[in-house]
Write a protein that holds these residues in place. Structure first.
Motif, PDB file in Angstrom:
ATOM      1  N   MET A   1     -52.302  11.718-200.188  1.00  0.00           N
ATOM      2  CA  MET A   1     -53.141  12.379-199.180  1.00  0.00           C
ATOM      3  C   MET A   1     -52.286  12.842-198.009  1.00  0.00           C
ATOM      4  O   MET A   1     -51.376  12.156-197.601  1.00  0.00           O
ATOM      5  N   LYS A   2     -52.584  14.029-197.523  1.00  0.00           N
ATOM      6  CA  LYS A   2     -51.801  14.566-196.412  1.00  0.00           C
ATOM      7  C   LYS A   2     -52.720  14.930-195.252  1.00  0.00           C
ATOM      8  O   LYS A   2     -53.877  15.259-195.454  1.00  0.00           O
ATOM      9  N   ALA A   3     -52.168  14.866-194.063  1.00  0.00           N
ATOM     10  CA  ALA A   3     -52.936  15.298-192.892  1.00  0.00           C
ATOM     11  C   ALA A   3     -52.154  16.375-192.177  1.00  0.00           C
ATOM     12  O   ALA A   3     -50.928  16.479-192.321  1.00  0.00           O
ATOM     13  N   LEU A   4     -52.874  17.168-191.412  1.00  0.00           N
ATOM     14  CA  LEU A   4     -52.235  18.211-190.621  1.00  0.00           C
ATOM     15  C   LEU A   4     -52.042  17.668-189.197  1.00  0.00           C
ATOM     16  O   LEU A   4     -53.008  17.367-188.505  1.00  0.00           O
ATOM     17  N   ILE A   5     -50.784  17.533-188.819  1.00  0.00           N
ATOM     18  CA  ILE A   5     -50.468  16.900-187.534  1.00  0.00           C
ATOM     19  C   ILE A   5     -49.898  17.943-186.588  1.00  0.00           C
ATOM     20  O   ILE A   5     -48.986  18.693-186.956  1.00  0.00           O
ATOM     21  N   SER A   6     -50.420  18.005-185.388  1.00  0.00           N
ATOM     22  CA  SER A   6     -49.851  18.987-184.456  1.00  0.00           C
ATOM     23  C   SER A   6     -48.725  18.394-183.624  1.00  0.00           C
ATOM     24  O   SER A   6     -47.815  19.102-183.216  1.00  0.00           O
ATOM     25  N   ASP A   7     -48.766  17.094-183.374  1.00  0.00           N
ATOM     26  CA  ASP A   7     -47.694  16.519-182.564  1.00  0.00           C
ATOM     27  C   ASP A   7     -47.755  14.991-182.632  1.00  0.00           C
ATOM     28  O   ASP A   7     -48.805  14.420-182.938  1.00  0.00           O
ATOM     29  N   GLY A 127     -50.102   0.145-178.479  1.00  0.00           N
ATOM     30  CA  GLY A 127     -50.301   0.310-179.914  1.00  0.00           C
ATOM     31  C   GLY A 127     -50.273   1.767-180.299  1.00  0.00           C
ATOM     32  O   GLY A 127     -49.574   2.567-179.686  1.00  0.00           O
ATOM     33  N   VAL A 128     -51.054   2.104-181.324  1.00  0.00           N
ATOM     34  CA  VAL A 128     -51.080   3.488-181.809  1.00  0.00           C
ATOM     35  C   VAL A 128     -52.458   4.085-181.563  1.00  0.00           C
ATOM     36  O   VAL A 128     -53.478   3.426-181.762  1.00  0.00           O
ATOM     37  N   THR A 129     -52.482   5.339-181.111  1.00  0.00           N
ATOM     38  CA  THR A 129     -53.732   6.057-180.884  1.00  0.00           C
ATOM     39  C   THR A 129     -53.762   7.286-181.778  1.00  0.00           C
ATOM     40  O   THR A 129     -52.787   8.032-181.842  1.00  0.00           O
ATOM     41  N   LEU A 130     -54.895   7.447-182.481  1.00  0.00           N
ATOM     42  CA  LEU A 130     -55.087   8.679-183.246  1.00  0.00           C
ATOM     43  C   LEU A 130     -55.950   9.604-182.394  1.00  0.00           C
ATOM     44  O   LEU A 130     -57.015   9.214-181.929  1.00  0.00           O
ATOM     45  N   SER A 131     -55.459  10.811-182.193  1.00  0.00           N
ATOM     46  CA  SER A 131     -56.156  11.720-181.296  1.00  0.00           C
ATOM     47  C   SER A 131     -56.120  13.120-181.893  1.00  0.00           C
ATOM     48  O   SER A 131     -55.855  13.296-183.080  1.00  0.00           O
ATOM     49  N   GLY A 132     -56.345  14.102-181.069  1.00  0.00           N
ATOM     50  CA  GLY A 132     -56.295  15.454-181.639  1.00  0.00           C
ATOM     51  C   GLY A 132     -56.384  16.527-180.593  1.00  0.00           C
ATOM     52  O   GLY A 132     -55.959  16.289-179.463  1.00  0.00           O
ATOM     53  N   GLN A 138     -60.344  14.300-190.287  1.00  0.00           N
ATOM     54  CA  GLN A 138     -59.502  13.911-191.440  1.00  0.00           C
ATOM     55  C   GLN A 138     -59.645  12.395-191.609  1.00  0.00           C
ATOM     56  O   GLN A 138     -58.674  11.654-191.624  1.00  0.00           O
ATOM     57  N   ALA A 139     -60.925  11.972-191.711  1.00  0.00           N
ATOM     58  CA  ALA A 139     -61.260  10.546-191.612  1.00  0.00           C
ATOM     59  C   ALA A 139     -60.671   9.700-192.737  1.00  0.00           C
ATOM     60  O   ALA A 139     -60.259   8.561-192.514  1.00  0.00           O
ATOM     61  N   ASP A 140     -60.615  10.240-193.954  1.00  0.00           N
ATOM     62  CA  ASP A 140     -60.068   9.438-195.060  1.00  0.00           C
ATOM     63  C   ASP A 140     -58.612   9.094-194.794  1.00  0.00           C
ATOM     64  O   ASP A 140     -58.171   7.966-195.005  1.00  0.00           O
ATOM     65  N   PHE A 141     -57.912  10.091-194.324  1.00  0.00           N
ATOM     66  CA  PHE A 141     -56.500   9.879-194.013  1.00  0.00           C
ATOM     67  C   PHE A 141     -56.361   8.853-192.886  1.00  0.00           C
ATOM     68  O   PHE A 141     -55.560   7.933-192.962  1.00  0.00           O
ATOM     69  N   CYS A 142     -57.192   9.049-191.849  1.00  0.00           N
ATOM     70  CA  CYS A 142     -57.149   8.121-190.711  1.00  0.00           C
ATOM     71  C   CYS A 142     -57.386   6.690-191.170  1.00  0.00           C
ATOM     72  O   CYS A 142     -56.683   5.763-190.749  1.00  0.00           O
ATOM     73  N   ALA A 143     -58.368   6.529-192.037  1.00  0.00           N
ATOM     74  CA  ALA A 143     -58.717   5.179-192.506  1.00  0.00           C
ATOM     75  C   ALA A 143     -57.515   4.551-193.200  1.00  0.00           C
ATOM     76  O   ALA A 143     -57.180   3.377-192.961  1.00  0.00           O
ATOM     77  N   GLU A 144     -56.863   5.343-194.037  1.00  0.00           N
ATOM     78  CA  GLU A 144     -55.707   4.819-194.774  1.00  0.00           C
ATOM     79  C   GLU A 144     -54.581   4.446-193.800  1.00  0.00           C
ATOM     80  O   GLU A 144     -53.985   3.374-193.902  1.00  0.00           O
ATOM     81  N   VAL A 172     -63.423   4.446-190.562  1.00  0.00           N
ATOM     82  CA  VAL A 172     -62.325   3.895-189.752  1.00  0.00           C
ATOM     83  C   VAL A 172     -62.712   2.615-189.012  1.00  0.00           C
ATOM     84  O   VAL A 172     -61.846   1.885-188.515  1.00  0.00           O
ATOM     85  N   LEU A 173     -64.024   2.357-188.941  1.00  0.00           N
ATOM     86  CA  LEU A 173     -64.511   1.203-188.164  1.00  0.00           C
ATOM     87  C   LEU A 173     -63.759  -0.109-188.399  1.00  0.00           C
ATOM     88  O   LEU A 173     -63.345  -0.765-187.445  1.00  0.00           O
TER      89      LEU A 173
END
Lengths: 289, 745
Positions: A1-7, A127-132, A138-144, A172-173
């Protein structure tokens, strides 16, 4: 699975507690007039051209497979229509005038980068923050990814606008320590005017997360003439939630102006900036929640 | 706290701040407000000293020296002023040196090895190694001083003298050593008596208190907080300005040295907290007014043998008073460990982010390990002193002199020139072969190591030769009398009298060299974009016409400070190479060499003498400083920088290791910001770092300050173990800070 990351931003200190690394996912369902990450709105990769940084080195011309970069008498011309968003010119550019937003990445590629500052997370409570953008698009990717981070004992935060299906949140919960949750307005019409979308789903989703006693930090962009009349209502709404909630009022700023230009996007940024007094007054409304 | 009239007076006590003043010069100080009849002027003193020197011809140096000091103290003009709690002297320019130190130093030059002397000149002139004999860089044993006072120190020396007589260990040298102490301490006690009698005749408000203090210091040890401060000040001013021994720390931990007095005074009701703060403010203002370039250090905190923190209530008061005074001299070192109270960290970091206060954070675990690395026991190591900028040493038992700032960037330059220095037009490095002959990166790297090795080994030869004359030139009666080991041995601290008689050799320009080697590796040998001889020509023309290549090289991620696996592997190897070449090599004084990762001002001075480098650096530009990356080459931010730096194994640097961090003000705002700073510090500590210091700026402020200096009279920046005012820096130095700030925008 791949995600599109801007930064990816290391030493991020405004995206949750402590020292964090923030992953900016590309693509957002909303289009807020004040958006300060316009490179994360589109779901496709994009090249940004910061004209004032160009030193006319010409390296981009030689690597571009589609002839999007040209040098004429007027200097460097970037023809966006021809661009295939391969990202090669970013690497070649000597003046750091070309930025490529939208790299495809796997969890395995991302994870080591996010663990690099692990020791700093521990000492600072970070820690780590997922943002956008909106990472939960891209919830499946986030969950993984989040699951892997939790296995490593990393504190996780998901920064969301809330305009996503409830199922995405469910995914992701289990692996999310804190939701950084944007609320921009309570009045639906105001919300539509500011973001292009209704806020019903957003308000439903925060109630849902709250009902599960998950840690939430609400973030409210304060934008004069747009949502400044909504602050009181937001405070009232939050009082109605089950748990008391940490709130951060984020004063709108217009630093992103150059990004709109570099992306050939229409600049929708409001003109007026909030003053310190306005922010203080807004913050007062939340001291008791 | 000090009132403005008194502050105004003290700010003019040592020199007129409105007049041009050379902060580097030791010959720039004079007391003001002195009583003219109480002594002689400089000219008369010098004449008398000259006369005395003729009379003393042939006397052992400790005796001749002590007599010269005695003469100056006896004829010193005094002042005791209504605006000051601290006494004053008129001639603060080490006048006794003229007829002793300087004469003997010249004499020592005729006795030294001419070959190493010439090598030393070439090294200095070319910028390959900055090397000069370091006669004074120590911390006295404040604990002995505080317990015994001047009288007790003299008495203890007498007892040891007796012991040597009885044990038949009294040589001529030992006798001269004890004579020197006797004469000098008697002269100090007599001076205090003269001051006391002067104070008794004065009628202003502070006079009786000053008189009582002087009487007690004349007769014994300090008995209260104010007396302890006066005592430290008198020792300092005589040692540094009458004698010529820098006192490289006030107190063995100022907070701990003073804490007993503080507690007693509060408990007995002699002082209120406000009184304590008041005295401290006058005390600190002395060094703010002296204003020497390197700053006057003191350290605080630490951990005791039971793992308890040594920070106390007074540590916090000291920080708070210092904060309120808005000064940058003295400068503060904080010993940091996991037990360091949050209150101290929050206060210190708040001062750093608010106004870049002159504070460096020194991590105990790595420092203790470093000190044990040259043979100190754990008990000796845990009570270590911090001297100067952030150098360490065993308390009351170590004399460590600096013996050479080795410019490793010059070693890179010399590979291209076969050891020839184009600046001074002379062969300065070793011959490693013509650049055309070098065919692989490995060959280049080994040629570089040979050049570096040569600079290190020659520096040791120079130092060992010169240091035969340390105590001959500058006998240290005043210092050695405080050191019990020195008395037991009957030997001057600078003649092998202490347990640890060490030398520190400094690793300078490190990141500039690493990045240069990486550029050669990547662009010459891996990508083959340029040949080595072409690159040699590019460096000769200072990159003119090759700007595109220069940018390409600067843009390459193969740089130290970015947690880059390849660059950091070479950096670690190079760092270990230096440490292994230096550490525990026997020196000429019965001690060993210690590696130190510190540049002082060499990053500027040697930079001016270093040609263009393969990393894109132009001729004459600053070199990297300490263990920090080249300016603005740490593109991945502070976390990556800490990772890279700690891979160098900081505790391998037995004398000190420091990293500089630039942060943007927005990253450290609010309570969250304090947590961020603490997070960086504690991660650095956990990873084995020694010292870390911060600059917190945005470019707008710095650019505005460059344009409108009058608006930024108080703006201070951290240089390299000390702070300076922004307005005191050259445009070139300022530009380098703006570049650093741009890097974190």
């Amino acid at each position: 699975m791949k995600a599109l990351i801007s930064d990816i931003k290391r030493f991020a200190v405004h995206d949750g507690d402590g020292i964090r690394t923030t992953v900016f996912f590309k693509g957002c369902p909303l289009k807020c007039v004040w958006c300060h990450n316009p490179e994360s709105i589109d779901f496709k990769p994009q090249v940004a051209y910061y004209e004032n940084k160009c030193i006319d080195c010409g390296e981009c011309v030689s690597v571009c497979p589609s002839g999007a970069h040209k040098f004429t008498q007027e200097g460097h011309i970037f023809e966006r229509d021809l661009c295939v968003a391969c990202g090669k010119c970013e690497k070649a550019c000597l003046g750091e005038a070309l930025k490529f937003y939208g790299k495809e990445m796997t969890v395995d590629e991302l994870l080591p980068l996010l663990l690099e500052d692990k020791d700093f997370y521990k000492t600072s409570g970070g820690g780590v923050t997922l943002s956008g953008g909106e990472c939960l698009m891209q919830a499946d990717f986030c969950a993984e990814l989040l699951q892997m981070l939790k296995k490593e004992g990393i504190n996780t935060a998901v920064d969301t606008c809330g305009y996503v299906p409830k199922e995405s949140i469910d995914k992701v919960l289990p692996y999310t320590d804190t939701f950084l949750y944007d609320i921009k307005a309570i009045d639906e019409n105001v919300h539509i005017k500011c973001t292009g979308k209704s806020n019903r789903l957003i308000l439903e989703n925060i109630k849902y997360i709250d009902s599960l006693d998950k840690s939430i930090e609400v973030r409210i962009p304060y934008v004069p003439n747009y949502n400044d009349n909504q602050i009181k209502q937001i405070a009232d709404f939050l009082k109605g939630l089950k748990n008391s909630i940490k709130v951060r009022v984020l004063p709108y700023h217009n630093y992103a102006g150059s990004k709109y230009e570099a992306l050939d996007m229409e600049n929708s940024l409001p003109v007026r900036l909030p003053d310190g007094e306005e922010i203080k007054n807004a913050e007062k409304l939340f001291t008791l929640i | 706290m000090i009132n403005s009239a008194d502050r105004y007076f003290i700010e003019r006590k040592y020199h007129d701040p409105e007049k041009e003043f050379d902060a580097f010069s030791r010959m720039a100080y004079h007391g003001t407000g002195y009583i003219k009849e109480s002594g002689l002027c400089d000219k008369e003193l010098l004449k008398g000293l000259e006369q005395l020197s003729r009379e003393n011809e042939g006397l052992p140096h400790p005796i001749a020296r002590a007599k010269a000091i005695k003469y100056v103290l006896e004829n010193q003009r005094l002042y005791i002023n209504e605006h000051d709690y601290f006494v004053g002297l008129y001639s603060l320019n080490r006048l006794a040196n003229e007829s002793t130190f300087k004469k003997w130093e010249k004499e020592s030059h005729t006795l030294r090895n001419p070959e190493t002397m010439e090598c030393s000149n070439d090294f200095n002139n070319s910028g390959a190694v900055t090397i000069r004999t370091d006669y004074d860089h120590v911390v006295p044993d404040w604990k002995s001083l505080m317990e015994l006072g001047f009288v007790g120190i003299r008495e203890r020396a007498r007892e040891y003298r007796k012991m040597h007589s009885e044990n038949k260990t009294m040589t001529k040298e030992t006798e001269a050593f004890f004579d020197g102490i006797e004469i000098q301490y008697t002269a100090i006690i007599d001076l205090i008596d003269r001051m006391y009698r002067t104070a008794c005749e004065l009628t202003f408000e502070k006079a009786p208190q000053i008189a009582e203090c002087l009487k007690n210091l004349r007769d014994g040890h300090p008995t209260c907080f104010y007396e302890a401060l006066q005592f430290i000040y008198i020792f300092f001013i005589i040692s540094e300005s009458i004698d010529s021994y820098q006192v490289r720390s006030l107190g063995n931990g100022l907070d701990n040295t003073l804490y007993g007095f503080y507690k007693n005074d509060l408990e007995s009701g002699k002082c209120t907290k406000e009184d304590i703060r008041n005295y401290l403010s006058y005390f600190f203002m002395q060094w703010s007014a002296i204003g020497n370039y390197w700053g006057q250090p003191f350290y605080m905190g630490g951990t005791d043998l039971n793992s308890n923190t040594k920070y106390n209530e007074l540590s916090y008061e000291i920080l708070d008073v210092y904060d309120e005074l808005e000064i940058y001299n003295p400068k503060i070192q904080l010993k940091i460990n996991k037990n360091t109270p949050d209150k101290i960290l929050n206060k210190a970091f708040d001062m750093v982010r608010r106004k870049n206060a002159s504070i460096v954070f020194c991590c105990e675990p790595a420092m203790i390990k470093a000190i044990m690395g040259y043979g100190a026991t754990y008990e000796e190591a845990i009570n270590y002193d911090i001297r100067g900028c952030y150098e360490t040493g065993v308390r009351a038992n170590e004399v460590c002199s600096s013996s050479g700032y080795v410019n490793v960037a010059k070693a890179v330059e010399f590979v291209f020139t076969n050891g020839y220095d184009y600046g001074i037009k002379k062969q300065v490095g070793v011959k490693t072969g013509e650049i055309l002959e070098i065919k692989t990166f490995e060959d280049f790297y080994f040629a570089f190591l040979k050049q570096w090795e040569y600079l290190i080994e020659q520096s040791m030869k120079i130092t060992n030769d010169a240091e035969r004359f340390l105590a001959f030139v500058n006998p240290s009666s005043m210092y050695s009398a405080t050191i019990e080991t020195s008395l037991k041995n009957g030997k001057d601290g600078y003649a092998g009298g202490v347990k640890f008689n060490n030398n520190a050799m400094l690793n300078c320009g490190f990141a500039s060299a690493v990045d240069s080697l990486m550029a050669v590796k990547e662009f010459v040998f891996d990508k083959k974009e340029i040949t080595l001889s072409e690159l040699a020509k590019v460096l000769e023309v200072n990159w003119k016409g090759y700007e595109k290549l220069q940018i390409k090289i600067k843009k390459s991620p193969l740089k130290y400070g970015n947690n880059d696996a390849v660059a950091d592997t070479y950096a670690s190897a190079m760092s270990s190479y230096f440490a292994n070449k230096v550490n525990n090599v026997p020196n000429g004084r019965g001690g060993v060499y210690k590696a130190i990762f510190h540049s002082a001002r060499a990053f500027i001075n040697q930079g001016e003498k270093t040609g263009a480098l393969p990393d894109g650096r132009l001729k004459g530009e600053e070199l990297s400083k300490n263990a920090s990356p080249v300016v603005s080459m740490d593109k991945k931010g502070v976390t990556a920088l800490v990772e890279s730096a700690t891979k160098l194994i900081p505790s391998d640097y037995h004398e000190s290791f420091c990293v500089d961090v630039m942060l943007h003000p927005s990253a450290v705002e609010g309570e969250d910001g304090l947590n961020v700073l603490k997070g960086v510090l504690m991660t650095y500590l956990n990873k084995g770092g020694q010292s870390i210091q911060f600059n917190i700026f945005n470019t707008d402020t710095l650019r505005d300050a460059q344009k409108n200096p009058e608006k930024y009279q108080n703006l201070q920046v951290r240089v390299c173990g000390w702070n300076t005012l922004w307005n005191n820096m050259s445009k070139k130095e300022q530009d380098a800070y703006i570049l650093r700030a741009e890097n974190v925008e």
